[in-house]
Design an enzyme around this catalytic site. Structure first.
Site, PDB file in Angstrom:
ATOM      1  N   ASN A   1       2.117  -5.205  -3.192  1.00  0.00           N
ATOM      2  CA  ASN A   1       0.709  -5.498  -2.894  1.00  0.00           C
ATOM      3  C   ASN A   1      -0.052  -4.202  -2.620  1.00  0.00           C
ATOM      4  O   ASN A   1       0.434  -3.349  -1.871  1.00  0.00           O
ATOM      5  CB  ASN A   1       0.661  -6.400  -1.645  1.00  0.00           C
ATOM      6  CG  ASN A   1      -0.695  -7.006  -1.377  1.00  0.00           C
ATOM      7  OD1 ASN A   1      -1.294  -7.615  -2.252  1.00  0.00           O
ATOM      8  ND2 ASN A   1      -1.193  -6.851  -0.157  1.00  0.00           N
TER       9      ASN A   1
ATOM     10  N   GLU B   1       0.808  -1.236   0.000  1.00  0.00           N
ATOM     11  CA  GLU B   1       0.000   0.000   0.000  1.00  0.00           C
ATOM     12  C   GLU B   1       0.833   1.274   0.000  1.00  0.00           C
ATOM     13  O   GLU B   1       0.582   2.182   0.797  1.00  0.00           O
ATOM     14  CB  GLU B   1      -0.959  -0.024   1.199  1.00  0.00           C
ATOM     15  CG  GLU B   1      -1.864  -1.240   1.172  1.00  0.00           C
ATOM     16  CD  GLU B   1      -2.775  -1.352   2.398  1.00  0.00           C
ATOM     17  OE1 GLU B   1      -2.676  -0.515   3.309  1.00  0.00           O
ATOM     18  OE2 GLU B   1      -3.584  -2.297   2.427  1.00  0.00           O
TER      19      GLU B   1
ATOM     20  N   HIS C   1     -10.477  -5.883  -2.616  1.00  0.00           N
ATOM     21  CA  HIS C   1     -11.585  -5.741  -1.658  1.00  0.00           C
ATOM     22  C   HIS C   1     -12.712  -5.000  -2.379  1.00  0.00           C
ATOM     23  O   HIS C   1     -12.574  -3.820  -2.701  1.00  0.00           O
ATOM     24  CB  HIS C   1     -11.136  -4.910  -0.442  1.00  0.00           C
ATOM     25  CG  HIS C   1     -10.083  -5.578   0.384  1.00  0.00           C
ATOM     26  ND1 HIS C   1     -10.335  -6.707   1.127  1.00  0.00           N
ATOM     27  CD2 HIS C   1      -8.782  -5.278   0.594  1.00  0.00           C
ATOM     28  CE1 HIS C   1      -9.224  -7.072   1.764  1.00  0.00           C
ATOM     29  NE2 HIS C   1      -8.275  -6.225   1.448  1.00  0.00           N
TER      30      HIS C   1
ATOM     31  N   ASP D   1     -12.326 -10.162  -1.105  1.00  0.00           N
ATOM     32  CA  ASP D   1     -13.641 -10.270  -0.478  1.00  0.00           C
ATOM     33  C   ASP D   1     -14.590  -9.359  -1.244  1.00  0.00           C
ATOM     34  O   ASP D   1     -14.182  -8.359  -1.803  1.00  0.00           O
ATOM     35  CB  ASP D   1     -13.627  -9.984   1.038  1.00  0.00           C
ATOM     36  CG  ASP D   1     -12.917  -8.711   1.436  1.00  0.00           C
ATOM     37  OD1 ASP D   1     -12.725  -7.821   0.588  1.00  0.00           O
ATOM     38  OD2 ASP D   1     -12.552  -8.585   2.633  1.00  0.00           O
TER      39      ASP D   1
ATOM     40  N   GLU E   1      -6.267 -10.594  -1.367  1.00  0.00           N
ATOM     41  CA  GLU E   1      -7.110 -10.366  -0.182  1.00  0.00           C
ATOM     42  C   GLU E   1      -8.576 -10.305  -0.587  1.00  0.00           C
ATOM     43  O   GLU E   1      -9.344  -9.480  -0.076  1.00  0.00           O
ATOM     44  CB  GLU E   1      -6.701  -9.067   0.521  1.00  0.00           C
ATOM     45  CG  GLU E   1      -5.249  -9.033   0.943  1.00  0.00           C
ATOM     46  CD  GLU E   1      -4.849  -7.758   1.676  1.00  0.00           C
ATOM     47  OE1 GLU E   1      -5.729  -7.000   2.131  1.00  0.00           O
ATOM     48  OE2 GLU E   1      -3.628  -7.517   1.796  1.00  0.00           O
TER      49      GLU E   1
HETATM   50  O1  9MR Z   1      -7.848  -7.952   8.293  1.00  0.00           O
HETATM   51  C1  9MR Z   1      -6.911  -7.161   8.975  1.00  0.00           C
HETATM   52  C2  9MR Z   1      -7.507  -6.632  10.262  1.00  0.00           C
HETATM   53  O2  9MR Z   1      -7.728  -7.696  11.162  1.00  0.00           O
HETATM   54  C3  9MR Z   1      -6.613  -5.585  10.879  1.00  0.00           C
HETATM   55  O3  9MR Z   1      -7.276  -4.989  11.977  1.00  0.00           O
HETATM   56  C4  9MR Z   1      -6.263  -4.544   9.855  1.00  0.00           C
HETATM   57  C5  9MR Z   1      -5.331  -3.517  10.467  1.00  0.00           C
HETATM   58  O4  9MR Z   1      -4.725  -2.711   9.529  1.00  0.00           O
HETATM   59  O5  9MR Z   1      -5.643  -5.150   8.734  1.00  0.00           O
HETATM   60  C6  9MR Z   1      -6.498  -6.017   8.087  1.00  0.00           C
HETATM   61  O6  9MR Z   1      -5.883  -6.531   6.932  1.00  0.00           O
HETATM   62  C7  9MR Z   1      -5.560  -5.570   5.932  1.00  0.00           C
HETATM   63  C8  9MR Z   1      -4.323  -6.063   5.217  1.00  0.00           C
HETATM   64  O7  9MR Z   1      -3.285  -6.294   6.138  1.00  0.00           O
HETATM   65  C9  9MR Z   1      -3.862  -5.073   4.164  1.00  0.00           C
HETATM   66  N1  9MR Z   1      -4.937  -4.747   3.262  1.00  0.00           N
HETATM   67  C10 9MR Z   1      -6.194  -4.358   3.860  1.00  0.00           C
HETATM   68  C11 9MR Z   1      -6.648  -5.414   4.856  1.00  0.00           C
HETATM   69  C12 9MR Z   1      -8.015  -5.078   5.389  1.00  0.00           C
HETATM   70  O8  9MR Z   1      -7.984  -3.903   6.125  1.00  0.00           O
END
Ligand code: 9MR
Length: 474
Positions: A203, A161, A240, A271, A269
């Site tokens: 990513n 990101e 997402h 969904d 990722e």
């Molecule tokens: O799913 C993850 C969640 O449990 C955490 O609280 C969050 C914190 O930043 O991160 C989520 O996963 C993220 C991933 O690491 C990077 N892309 C976005 C995902 C969803 O927020």
């Protein structure tokens, strides 16, 4: 049996190479028999199907039952992030991450590492750092974690990101970005040095629509990395989706355009918020887009049951809160089962002659591969096992296979066509970049058992044309 034209020509080419070299990977297409789990059905076309796993749920038998049954790739949802693995500077903790990695590997699943460098989920000590101290701390983190997991990770999300949303196409402002624009390539180089066997991915999210400025900006960065020889192997599209950010109509175009840069593409990722038929159709579109792109190598959904999701209110996953399969599950499984099947067979034969040279030309590919094999006392052979050519360059993977006896070291000599210059190589010691170039083993891949093999690779500018290889062993 249904064979695609592409599959037939690839099979014919590789069969010819087997005759020439005695060692080749054979790709053939056969009829897909319906598999009954996501991982098994994805594997039929050489792909994986993964999920994010939360370590805290590994005691939930419903969760673990679905995980073990359905998936063959795992991403730790939070446990490999910077705040989890280096909570205090220089003190690394892997207990929670190891629980997931060990569970996955114990079940025969592979692991995607997520993530080594990110503006978010930094431990407090890192958040307050800047400048060269932060740059050094970031590189140390990448090196330590990738080294610790060396050999256990299929692909690392090296950087996550790093681009801003919106129409600018700019880098995201962050403490890491403020250490200098080259922080991303520095992270990739450190990761390659630490774990040469892992695929290294960039990513990001909101990079699904080909027309978006962010997508274009990531594309240009990857293109630039490939041109300059910065080690990058894959691009992860988080994907997402919801009503504000739907599956774009040009999603497959985006996947294909990234793949055309000479990198793998992974949906990392996935969904999709929604329910019923509409959600199932959206999942089907995403899966079909990946299946239509040869270098889209796998799909990971971001959780198992809706209740496991970071946005559970949107019921975005393939299993309901009770672990029952949703319509979206069925549409994904059916789409995976409809894909042409690819099976990979490694055929190795040993010759007693000292030198075999054969040239193969096909009308179905612009690349002619000439392979020569030298069998020394112990013997080895070298052949091109993968080649990705784009307009101005290519990446080649070379497979070195020991003959009938174990070898203690090898070197592969490669005659490059005029105009081809190597800009980057990995998993070998290289001398030269044009003309005849020699690749020797490095410490960890010199010893091969009889019939055993290893791969190294390089990236070059120009057109591969005829690649002529000779292998010698000790
Ligand atoms: O799913 C993850 C969640 O449990 C955490 O609280 C969050 C914190 O930043 O991160 C989520 O996963 C993220 C991933 O690491 C990077 N892309 C976005 C995902 C969803 O927020």
């Amino acid at each position: 049996m249904k064979l695609t034209a592409r599959s037939v020509s690839r099979a014919a080419l590789v069969t010819a190479l087997v005759a020439a070299t005695g060692s080749a990977v054979v790709l053939t297409a056969t009829t897909a028999s319906a598999a009954s789990t996501l991982g098994a059905s994805a594997a039929q076309s050489g792909r994986y199907f993964g999920t994010a796993v939360a370590g805290g749920r590994l005691g939930d038998s419903t969760y673990v039952g679905i995980l073990n049954r359905e998936f063959n790739m795992v991403t730790a949802e939070n446990e490999m992030k910077i705040d989890a693995t280096e909570p205090q500077q220089g003190r690394f903790t892997y207990t929670n991450a190891d629980r997931i990695v060990n569970h996955a590997r114990g079940q025969g699943m592979r692991v995607r590492g997520h993530t080594l460098a990110w503006h978010s989920q930094q431990p407090a000590w890192m958040q307050s750092m800047s400048g060269s101290a932060l740059r050094q701390a970031m590189l140390n983190h990448v090196t330590q974690v990738a080294t610790y997991y060396r050999g256990k990770i299929y692909a690392w999300d090296v950087v996550n990101e790093a681009f801003a949303d919106g129409s600018t196409g700019a880098r995201r402002d962050s403490n890491l970005q403020r250490t200098g624009n080259d922080w991303i390539e520095a992270a990739f180089r450190a990761a390659r040095a630490a774990d040469p066997g892992a695929k290294l991915c960039y990513n990001d999210y909101n990079t699904d629509d080909w027309t978006h400025a962010k997508t274009q900006a990531v594309y240009r960065m990857v293109q630039d990395f490939k041109q300059r020889g910065v080690p990058i192997d894959c691009v992860g599209l988080q994907s997402h989706f919801n009503s504000q950010s739907p599956v774009p109509s040009n999603y497959q175009t985006t996947l294909q355009n990234f793949a055309n840069l000479g990198v793998d593409v992974q949906i990392t990722e996935l969904d999709i918020e929604g329910s019923g038929t509409a959600q199932a159709q959206n999942y089907e579109r995403v899966v079909k887009a990946c299946l239509a792109v040869t270098r889209c190598t796998g799909i990971t959904v971001w959780g198992i049951r809706d209740s496991d999701s970071w946005r559970s209110y949107g019921t975005p996953l393939l299993f309901d809160n009770n672990g029952n399969k949703k319509a979206a599950y069925t549409s994904v499984l059916n789409a995976l089962n409809a894909a042409p099947t690819t099976s990979t067979t490694t055929t190795t034969t040993t010759t007693s002659s000292t030198t075999t040279t054969t040239s193969t030309t096909t009308t179905t590919t612009s690349t002619t591969t000439t392979t020569s094999t030298t069998q020394g006392p112990a013997g080895c052979s070298a052949s091109v096992s993968a080649l990705d050519q784009w307009s101005s360059g290519f990446v080649a993977t070379i497979k070195v296979t020991a003959g009938s006896a174990a070898v203690n070291g090898w070197s592969a000599s490669l005659a490059l066509p005029p105009g081809v210059t190597i800009v980057n190589s990995w998993n070998s010691e290289r001398s030269g970049s044009t003309g005849t170039v020699t690749f020797g083993n490095v410490a960890y891949n010199g010893g091969l058992p009889a019939g055993g093999s290893t791969e190294f690779g390089f990236q070059a500018n120009g057109t591969a044309g005829a690649l002529s290889l000779t292998c010698t062993s000790r």
